[in-house]
Design an enzyme around this catalytic site. Structure first.
Site, PDB file in Angstrom:
ATOM      1  N   HIS A  22       0.791  -1.063  -0.008  1.00  0.00           N
ATOM      2  CA  HIS A  22       0.045   0.095  -0.077  1.00  0.00           C
ATOM      3  C   HIS A  22       0.777   1.192  -0.044  1.00  0.00           C
ATOM      4  O   HIS A  22       2.077   1.181   0.021  1.00  0.00           O
ATOM      5  CB  HIS A  22      -0.983   0.014   1.222  1.00  0.00           C
ATOM      6  CG  HIS A  22      -0.203   0.238   2.621  1.00  0.00           C
ATOM      7  ND1 HIS A  22      -0.826   0.857   3.559  1.00  0.00           N
ATOM      8  CD2 HIS A  22       0.978  -0.306   3.049  1.00  0.00           C
ATOM      9  CE1 HIS A  22       0.012   1.017   4.758  1.00  0.00           C
ATOM     10  NE2 HIS A  22       0.991   0.186   4.284  1.00  0.00           N
ATOM     11  N   CYS A  41       6.483   5.920   3.971  1.00  0.00           N
ATOM     12  CA  CYS A  41       5.466   5.485   3.530  1.00  0.00           C
ATOM     13  C   CYS A  41       4.594   6.049   2.740  1.00  0.00           C
ATOM     14  O   CYS A  41       3.693   5.356   2.170  1.00  0.00           O
ATOM     15  CB  CYS A  41       4.402   4.877   4.997  1.00  0.00           C
ATOM     16  SG  CYS A  41       5.419   4.003   6.262  1.00  0.00           S
ATOM     17  N   HIS A  47       4.970   0.119  -0.482  1.00  0.00           N
ATOM     18  CA  HIS A  47       5.767  -0.599   0.197  1.00  0.00           C
ATOM     19  C   HIS A  47       4.929  -1.868   0.661  1.00  0.00           C
ATOM     20  O   HIS A  47       3.362  -1.532   0.769  1.00  0.00           O
ATOM     21  CB  HIS A  47       6.451   0.202   1.401  1.00  0.00           C
ATOM     22  CG  HIS A  47       5.441   0.843   2.368  1.00  0.00           C
ATOM     23  ND1 HIS A  47       4.517   1.891   2.115  1.00  0.00           N
ATOM     24  CD2 HIS A  47       5.222   0.179   3.423  1.00  0.00           C
ATOM     25  CE1 HIS A  47       3.766   2.127   3.094  1.00  0.00           C
ATOM     26  NE2 HIS A  47       4.158   0.926   4.205  1.00  0.00           N
ATOM     27  N   HIS A  49       3.838  -5.051   3.504  1.00  0.00           N
ATOM     28  CA  HIS A  49       4.045  -5.710   4.868  1.00  0.00           C
ATOM     29  C   HIS A  49       3.409  -7.189   4.771  1.00  0.00           C
ATOM     30  O   HIS A  49       2.834  -7.809   3.880  1.00  0.00           O
ATOM     31  CB  HIS A  49       2.936  -5.044   5.902  1.00  0.00           C
ATOM     32  CG  HIS A  49       3.317  -3.623   6.001  1.00  0.00           C
ATOM     33  ND1 HIS A  49       4.440  -3.034   6.888  1.00  0.00           N
ATOM     34  CD2 HIS A  49       2.777  -2.519   5.624  1.00  0.00           C
ATOM     35  CE1 HIS A  49       4.422  -1.749   6.911  1.00  0.00           C
ATOM     36  NE2 HIS A  49       3.158  -1.120   5.915  1.00  0.00           N
ATOM     37  N   ASP A  87      -5.069 -10.598   0.835  1.00  0.00           N
ATOM     38  CA  ASP A  87      -3.670 -11.169   0.697  1.00  0.00           C
ATOM     39  C   ASP A  87      -3.171 -11.132  -1.055  1.00  0.00           C
ATOM     40  O   ASP A  87      -3.818 -11.424  -1.867  1.00  0.00           O
ATOM     41  CB  ASP A  87      -3.923 -12.775   0.933  1.00  0.00           C
ATOM     42  CG  ASP A  87      -2.536 -13.538   1.031  1.00  0.00           C
ATOM     43  OD1 ASP A  87      -1.465 -12.931   1.460  1.00  0.00           O
ATOM     44  OD2 ASP A  87      -2.416 -14.698   0.869  1.00  0.00           O
ATOM     45  N   HIS A  88      -1.947 -10.810  -0.895  1.00  0.00           N
ATOM     46  CA  HIS A  88      -1.190 -10.347  -2.036  1.00  0.00           C
ATOM     47  C   HIS A  88      -1.813  -9.756  -2.933  1.00  0.00           C
ATOM     48  O   HIS A  88      -1.950  -9.719  -4.064  1.00  0.00           O
ATOM     49  CB  HIS A  88      -0.834 -11.967  -2.882  1.00  0.00           C
ATOM     50  CG  HIS A  88       0.303 -12.611  -2.081  1.00  0.00           C
ATOM     51  ND1 HIS A  88      -0.069 -13.501  -1.106  1.00  0.00           N
ATOM     52  CD2 HIS A  88       1.540 -12.863  -2.486  1.00  0.00           C
ATOM     53  CE1 HIS A  88       1.190 -14.150  -0.614  1.00  0.00           C
ATOM     54  NE2 HIS A  88       2.039 -13.769  -1.276  1.00  0.00           N
ATOM     55  N   GLU A 132       1.338  -5.039  12.255  1.00  0.00           N
ATOM     56  CA  GLU A 132       1.774  -4.558  10.963  1.00  0.00           C
ATOM     57  C   GLU A 132       3.364  -4.792  10.779  1.00  0.00           C
ATOM     58  O   GLU A 132       3.792  -5.074   9.586  1.00  0.00           O
ATOM     59  CB  GLU A 132       1.517  -2.968  10.963  1.00  0.00           C
ATOM     60  CG  GLU A 132       2.100  -2.364   9.563  1.00  0.00           C
ATOM     61  CD  GLU A 132       2.068  -0.956   9.434  1.00  0.00           C
ATOM     62  OE1 GLU A 132       1.502  -0.395   8.603  1.00  0.00           O
ATOM     63  OE2 GLU A 132       2.647  -0.174  10.416  1.00  0.00           O
TER      64      GLU A 132
END
Length: 143
Positions: A22, A41, A47, A49, A87-88, A132
Site C-alpha cells: 500500500h 510510507c 511498500h 507488509h 492477501d497478495h 503491521e
C-alpha cells in the site's frame, strides 16, 4: 443454579498472516502534507507488509460441544473476509474500500471487522488485532 449449569463465556482467537502492499496517501491532503505526515510510507510506488491478524470471537461455551465456535468455521470466515480480499493485493488499487480511505493499519482493521460481520453470528466478534510489524500493532473492537 448448580456449577455445571452456569453460563460460561469463552474467547477464541485465530491467527492468520497475509501479505499486501500500500501507499499511505490521503487525497484530502497536498502532496507536501502527505510527505510530511507519512514520510517514507508515502513512497509513490508503495511498500509492503507481512501482516499478522488475530481475530477473537466471544460467546457462550456450548455445553454439548464445549466450543464457543467451531474453529473450522472461523477459519473459513477468515478466508472469505480477510484472505481473499487482502492477501497478495495492492490495498489501494485492488480493494475498492481503499479507493477513498487511507490504507492505514487502523483502517485495515475496520475493513476486516466490517467484512467479518457478514459471516459471523451476531455479537460474536470481539476483537481484530493486526501486527503491521513486530513493533506496530493495531487493535479494533468495533467502537
Amino acid at each position: 443454579m448448580q456449577e455445571n449449569e452456569r453460563c460460561r463465556i469463552g474467547y477464541v482467537t485465530r491467527v492468520q498472516s497475509f501479505s499486501a502492499c500500500h501507499r499511505l496517501h490521503s487525497k484530502s491532503l497536498s502532496d507536501e502534507e502527505n510527505k510530511k505526515i507519512f514520510g517514507k510510507c508515502n513512497n509513490p510506488n508503495g511498500h509492503g507488509h507481512n501482516y499478522k491478524v488475530e481475530i477473537t470471537v466471544r460467546g457462550k461455551i456450548d455445553p454439548a460441544t464445549g466450543m464457543v465456535m467451531n474453529i473450522t468455521d472461523l477459519k473459513e470466515y477468515i478466508e472469505m473476509a480477510v484472505m481473499e480480499p487482502l492477501d497478495h493485493k495492492n490495498l489501494d488499487k485492488d480493494v475498492p474500500y481503499f479507493a477513498d480511505v487511507v490504507s492505514t493499519t487502523e483502517n485495515v482493521a475496520v475493513f476486516i471487522w466490517d467484512n467479518l460481520l457478514k459471516f459471523l453470528p451476531p455479537d460474536s466478534l470481539y476483537e481484530v488485532k493486526i501486527h503491521e510489524t513486530d513493533k506496530n500493532i493495531v487493535v479494533y473492537r468495533g467502537e
